[in-house]
Design a protein around this motif. Structure first.
Motif, mmCIF file in Angstrom:
data_model
loop_
_atom_site.group_PDB
_atom_site.id
_atom_site.type_symbol
_atom_site.label_atom_id
_atom_site.label_comp_id
_atom_site.label_asym_id
_atom_site.label_seq_id
_atom_site.Cartn_x
_atom_site.Cartn_y
_atom_site.Cartn_z
ATOM 1 N N ARG A 5 69.925 11.484 -3.899
ATOM 2 C CA ARG A 5 69.801 10.144 -3.858
ATOM 3 C C ARG A 5 71.249 9.580 -3.700
ATOM 4 N NH1 ARG A 5 66.648 6.935 -7.992
ATOM 5 N NH2 ARG A 5 68.172 8.011 -9.277
ATOM 6 N N LEU A 342 70.867 -1.191 1.577
ATOM 7 C CA LEU A 342 69.966 -0.464 2.070
ATOM 8 C C LEU A 342 69.857 0.945 1.968
ATOM 9 C CD1 LEU A 342 69.779 -2.359 5.642
ATOM 10 C CD2 LEU A 342 68.188 -2.616 3.513
ATOM 11 N N ALA A 343 71.147 1.606 1.834
ATOM 12 C CA ALA A 343 71.365 2.957 1.668
ATOM 13 C C ALA A 343 70.530 3.363 0.275
ATOM 14 C CB ALA A 343 72.867 3.315 1.714
ATOM 15 N N TRP A 344 70.982 2.704 -0.754
ATOM 16 C CA TRP A 344 70.458 2.917 -1.793
ATOM 17 C C TRP A 344 68.720 3.130 -2.016
ATOM 18 C CZ3 TRP A 344 72.255 4.973 -6.384
ATOM 19 C CH2 TRP A 344 71.450 4.852 -7.603
ATOM 20 N N PHE A 345 68.066 2.111 -1.327
ATOM 21 C CA PHE A 345 66.792 2.286 -1.525
ATOM 22 C C PHE A 345 65.946 3.335 -0.505
ATOM 23 C CE2 PHE A 345 67.592 -2.079 -2.826
ATOM 24 C CZ PHE A 345 66.841 -2.170 -3.800
ATOM 25 N N LEU A 346 66.862 3.439 0.699
ATOM 26 C CA LEU A 346 66.509 4.444 1.417
ATOM 27 C C LEU A 346 66.712 5.973 1.045
ATOM 28 C CD1 LEU A 346 67.538 3.055 4.983
ATOM 29 C CD2 LEU A 346 65.189 3.311 4.054
ATOM 30 N N ALA A 347 67.868 5.950 0.022
ATOM 31 C CA ALA A 347 68.201 7.334 -0.307
ATOM 32 C C ALA A 347 67.044 7.573 -1.347
ATOM 33 C CB ALA A 347 69.673 7.473 -0.914
ATOM 34 N N GLN A 348 66.738 6.585 -2.232
ATOM 35 C CA GLN A 348 65.509 6.883 -3.346
ATOM 36 C C GLN A 348 64.267 7.564 -2.655
ATOM 37 O OE1 GLN A 348 64.779 3.830 -5.679
ATOM 38 N NE2 GLN A 348 64.188 4.989 -7.666
ATOM 39 N N ARG A 349 63.870 6.714 -1.675
ATOM 40 C CA ARG A 349 62.634 6.962 -0.850
ATOM 41 C C ARG A 349 62.626 8.391 -0.140
ATOM 42 N NH1 ARG A 349 58.130 4.346 1.088
ATOM 43 N NH2 ARG A 349 57.356 5.153 3.032
ATOM 44 N N ILE A 350 63.679 8.611 0.492
ATOM 45 C CA ILE A 350 63.727 9.855 1.195
ATOM 46 C C ILE A 350 63.649 11.320 0.386
ATOM 47 C CG2 ILE A 350 65.362 11.249 2.876
ATOM 48 C CD1 ILE A 350 66.005 8.681 4.102
ATOM 49 N N ASP A 386 55.204 8.555 7.934
ATOM 50 C CA ASP A 386 56.781 8.397 8.555
ATOM 51 C C ASP A 386 57.180 9.512 8.802
ATOM 52 O OD1 ASP A 386 56.730 9.386 6.191
ATOM 53 O OD2 ASP A 386 57.915 7.519 5.208
#
Length: 670
Positions: A5, A342-350, A386
């Motif tokens: 992340r 946005l990168a922080w939340f997307l990194a956690q989800r990915i 997704d």
């Protein structure tokens, strides 16, 4: 930093920051470059218009010159036909009148001496020895003209005769004695033979006349070009002018700009020129001086050695754009801030499902793919719809596919090994049908025969054979079945058997070929055909009777190393149409001469540049060999030369060679 992340977050921010910094750092240069490009396109459009104008007018000049030459050649050709027709009439009239041939020739020469050609200067007539019979300068009549040379250094008289024998006439450009002095002038002429009397009639024109017409049209071209360039406009005080490679003005700069024709400026412009392959761009012209800050673009027309230069002011190209740079900074700053959130939340989800996929990937190294795949469990079931879910689904599909593909590869490998084994057996059987022990007839000193066959696939469609049908006569054959592989190999075996059977029953090769053709064509649903040559050598006399069914022409290395090509054929390929009669053919081998047979796999062997080996190279190779070379060494050198030509290129067709050398007549009874 070991967390996926954190790595994704830091990586996204770092990339965006570097992009923003790079763009901001080079914004000023980018804006100037954009403005220069805009002006560049404008200059290029102007230069393209100038280039099109020059090229179109130059092409028209060339077209007019070529047209003039073609018109004169056609006029010469028609005039030559008229002269020959008239000479035929004079000859026929002399025979009917009973006058001597010498008198008829004298009358014809008197007539030709006073004749003026259409679109030409004069007529010259000489015999096969190059001796002048008709010449405008009568002092040259009777002199040897063979010393005059064409533009390629060949004798005009000899070349005229040799070309006429090949093409019916000869058109040459050459140096010829001037009628006004001892100097040599460039002439062009059409030479038409009159074989009945051994005359060569030349209709002669002056190259200088053509050049003078071209110079006049070139002057007109420059005038039209000057009008066209005067109408072109560039930004500011820009202008276009033309000069040649020696520094002379073709189209001068506009009034008040004559200083651009100095040697230093022209030298710089030449160094900036392009010839169309790598277009130049606007560039500063240092030799113009400090008060003339300009940029120029030049292209060169090689055909005319002309340089077309466009000159524009540098001050019109450089304007700062600070407002644009400031706005770019605001946009990039806001974009980076939003991207960080946005990168922080997307990194956690990915990262979460990717960790699970990592564990599954590590487990693949311990999987036995030769067994059936395990049932789908909850762990292997895709977790979402997704991209990550589709990735998990693709991973599961890949795992199942690996199981299936490994099973398929194992089955295909087993089947391929079986087929390769069968093809190897088929190849051994096919080669067993052909003579392969050499020397083939060690007890027969009057002949030396050797052969070689290399198939493009495991089995092929080429064939050869040779055997004595009695104590005196050697039967030999070569063939090439259309196609390759197993079908061609089967058809080859049938053809060879039929030829052998026909040779046992018939003595004439043409009759053998007729019988084999009828047998093949009678039941040939796939329309397969074979080119073939069947021959019989009389070991007592060296006579060869043969028939050629659409096959490559055989070659004979005659005494002294000369190679003769036997081009006549007896008929079409075998197996096409029933009821064909094949014409018998014959030749003779003298002691020490060699007959070479081959298939089109030799002459059509192709290298990496898609160049064929061709018949000419084979003939040249044979002519360069020692005439006393044994048949085995001759075949080996041909095969080596074909391989050297092809290099690493895959063989596309079967290659077969047979060399038969006749040593001495046999003393055996017939």
């Amino acid at each position: 930093m070991n967390s996926l992340r954190v790595k994704i977050f830091v990586g996204v921010i770092a990339i965006l920051a570097m992009m923003a910094g790079g763009i901001m750092a080079y914004s000023r240069q980018a804006v100037r470059t954009a403005m220069v490009d805009a002006e560049q396109r404008s200059v290029e459009n102007v230069l393209q218009m100038a280039e099109l104008a020059i090229r179109s007018q130059y092409l028209q000049l060339l077209s007019d010159k070529v047209g003039t030459i073609q018109d004169r050649k056609e006029a010469f050709r028609q005039f030559g036909q008229t002269v020959r027709s008239t000479l035929d009439t004079l000859s026929a009239q002399s025979r009917r009148a009973g006058t001597s041939d010498e008198a008829a020739r004298a009358n014809a020469l008197d007539w030709l001496s006073g004749l003026a050609p259409v679109s030409g200067e004069y007529i010259v007539v000489f015999d096969r020895d190059g001796r002048a019979l008709v010449y405008p300068d009568r002092t040259m009549v009777g002199h040897d003209l063979s010393g005059f040379r064409d533009i390629r250094g060949r004798s005009v008289t000899q070349t005229a005769w040799s070309d006429s024998e090949l093409y019916g006439s000869s058109f040459l450009t050459y140096g010829w004695k001037s009628l006004k002095g001892a100097d040599t002038e460039q002439k062009y002429g059409l030479f038409v033979p009159f074989p009945r009397w051994g005359w060569m009639i030349g209709i002669v024109g002056d190259v200088g006349d053509l050049q003078r017409e071209t110079d006049v049209r070139r002057t007109e071209l420059v005038e039209r070009l000057r009008s066209s360039l005067d109408a072109l406009k560039l930004a500011g005080k820009g202008f276009v002018f033309v000069f040649d490679g020696s520094g002379r003005s073709v189209v001068a700069p506009k009034a008040g700009e004559e200083g651009w024709m100095t040697p230093s400026v022209l030298a710089d412009l030449k160094g900036m020129a392009s010839d169309g392959d790598a277009p130049s761009r606007l560039a500063p012209l240092a030799s113009a001086g400090g008060q003339n800050e300009v940029e120029a673009q030049v292209f060169r027309l090689k055909a005319l050695d002309w340089y077309v230069a466009a000159v524009v002011s540098s001050s019109a190209l450089a304007k700062p754009a600070q407002d644009l740079i400031f706005n770019q900074g605001l946009v990039f700053s806001g974009g980076i801030l939003l991207a960080a959130i946005l990168a922080w939340f997307l990194a956690q989800r990915i990262s979460r499902p990717l960790v699970a996929l990592t564990h599954r990937a590590r487990a693949l190294s311990e999987t036995d793919f030769t067994q059936a795949p395990p049932p789908v469990s909850a762990e292997r079931r895709p977790a979402g719809r997704d991209e990550i879910g589709r990735l998990a689904s693709a991973f599961s599909f890949m795992e199942d596919s690996l199981h299936r593909n490994v099973q398929t590869v194992m089955q295909v490998t087993q089947e391929r090994e079986r087929i390769e084994g069968e093809l190897n057996v088929a190849r051994d059987i096919q080669l067993g049908l052909l003579p392969k022990i050499f020397p083939a007839f060690p007890h027969r000193s009057e002949i030396d025969i050797h052969a070689a066959l290399v198939s493009a696939k495991e089995v092929g469609g080429d064939l050869y054979d040779f055997y004595f049908i009695d104590e005196r006569h050697l039967c030999f054959t070569i063939g090439d079945v259309a196609g390759k592989g197993v079908p061609a190999a089967l058809f080859m075996a049938i053809t060879k058997t039929l030829i052998k059977s026909a040779a046992d029953r018939l003595a004439d090769p043409s009759q053998m070929m007729t019988a084999v053709n009828d047998a093949l064509a009678s039941d040939n649903p796939n329309s397969i055909f074979v080119t073939s040559l069947i021959g019989v050598l009389d070991c007592l006399t060296g006579e060869i009777r043969y028939a050629n069914g659409g096959h490559n022409p055989p070659l004979i290395i005659r005494e002294g190393g000369r190679v003769e090509c036997l081009r006549p054929i007896s008929g079409p390929a075998l197996g096409v149409v029933e009821g064909m009669d094949y014409e018998p053919l014959a030749t003779r081998l003298a002691p020490g001469e060699t007959l070479v047979l081959y298939t089109d796999g030799v002459t059509e062997a192709m290298n990496a540049r898609n160049e064929l080996y061709e018949d000419e190279r084979l003939v040249q190779l044979l002519e360069s060999q020692d005439p006393f070379l044994p048949a085995e060494m001759l075949v080996g050198r041909i095969m080596a030369d074909v391989q050297a030509h092809a290099g690493d290129t895959a063989q596309s067709d079967d290659i077969t060679l047979v060399a038969l050398r006749f040593h001495q007549p046999s003393k055996r009874p017939s």
